[in-house]
Design a protein around this motif. Structure first.
Motif, mmCIF file in Angstrom:
data_model
loop_
_atom_site.group_PDB
_atom_site.id
_atom_site.type_symbol
_atom_site.label_atom_id
_atom_site.label_comp_id
_atom_site.label_asym_id
_atom_site.label_seq_id
_atom_site.Cartn_x
_atom_site.Cartn_y
_atom_site.Cartn_z
ATOM 1 N N VAL A 75 -4.256 -3.672 -4.606
ATOM 2 C CA VAL A 75 -2.971 -4.359 -4.594
ATOM 3 C C VAL A 75 -2.706 -4.915 -5.982
ATOM 4 O O VAL A 75 -3.608 -5.494 -6.605
ATOM 5 C CB VAL A 75 -2.977 -5.516 -3.561
ATOM 6 N N VAL A 130 1.033 -1.412 -3.490
ATOM 7 C CA VAL A 130 -0.246 -1.049 -2.884
ATOM 8 C C VAL A 130 -0.579 0.394 -3.256
ATOM 9 O O VAL A 130 0.249 1.291 -3.100
ATOM 10 C CB VAL A 130 -0.166 -1.185 -1.343
ATOM 11 N N ALA A 142 -8.639 -4.724 -1.640
ATOM 12 C CA ALA A 142 -8.259 -5.318 -0.355
ATOM 13 C C ALA A 142 -8.483 -4.323 0.769
ATOM 14 O O ALA A 142 -8.684 -3.133 0.537
ATOM 15 C CB ALA A 142 -6.788 -5.737 -0.392
ATOM 16 N N ALA A 175 -6.769 -3.125 4.621
ATOM 17 C CA ALA A 175 -5.512 -3.106 5.373
ATOM 18 C C ALA A 175 -5.704 -2.117 6.512
ATOM 19 O O ALA A 175 -6.748 -1.485 6.639
ATOM 20 C CB ALA A 175 -4.352 -2.680 4.470
ATOM 21 N N CYS A 199 -2.441 -7.182 3.807
ATOM 22 C CA CYS A 199 -3.696 -6.871 3.140
ATOM 23 C C CYS A 199 -4.624 -8.076 3.218
ATOM 24 O O CYS A 199 -4.160 -9.223 3.217
ATOM 25 C CB CYS A 199 -3.451 -6.550 1.663
#
Length: 164
Positions: free
Chosen positions: A92, A80, A30, A32, A6
């Motif tokens: 997160v 997550v 975040a 990802a 992330c």
């Protein structure tokens, strides 16, 4: 245990807390490699997708006017929260320092000059890599960048100057 890489945009205060408490307190927003990102980058390999995820987080910081500072975190997949079907962002839970793989800083932070980022609609944001053992040095750079950003009035920034 499955992990997810992330890219967490962080502030100077969050970095200071990470240095002192050895923990990035969540939940934090975040990026990802999500299904949405895969759809936006068809044919990209794993490294290219990771790069794209970092760029999404960096671009968000540029748009907000904040210094570009990302923590690359290897979070336990159970910590997550998946993004909605149409979103590039995830959430997160709190992350301990050993799960932070690296810190990535934009040129605005490395040089202390916020004007270096300019308009990044057409180009990628250059990110410098720092190991977490350099957290003290990174925090100094971020504090300097935050101070420079507060001191620079909008009219002083090169992208806001009238052209001849």
């Amino acid at each position: 245990m499955t992990t997810v890489r992330c890219y967490v945009p962080v502030t100077g205060d969050q970095l200071a807390a990470l240095a002192q408490d050895r923990r990035l307190t969540g939940p934090v927003r975040a990026t990802a490699v999500t299904e949405v990102l895969r759809a936006l980058e068809p044919g990209a390999d794993g490294d290219e997708l990771e790069y794209a995820a970092a760029q999404v987080a960096a671009e968000d910081l540029v748009r907000s006017g904040a210094p570009v500072v990302l923590a690359a975190v290897d979070a336990d997949a159970g910590l997550v929260t998946a993004a909605p079907a149409d979103d590039l962002w995830i959430e997160v839970a709190s992350v301990d320092l050993p799960r932070v793989a690296a810190l990535h800083l934009g040129d605005d932070v490395v040089t202390g000059d916020p004007s270096l980022l300019g308009d990044h609609d057409a180009e990628d944001i250059e990110l410098s890599w720092f190991d977490t053992t350099e957290l003290g040095h990174v925090l100094e750079l971020v504090r300097r960048a935050e101070h420079a950003g507060r001191d620079a009035a909008p009219a002083e920034r090169p992208t806001d100057r009238p052209t001849d």
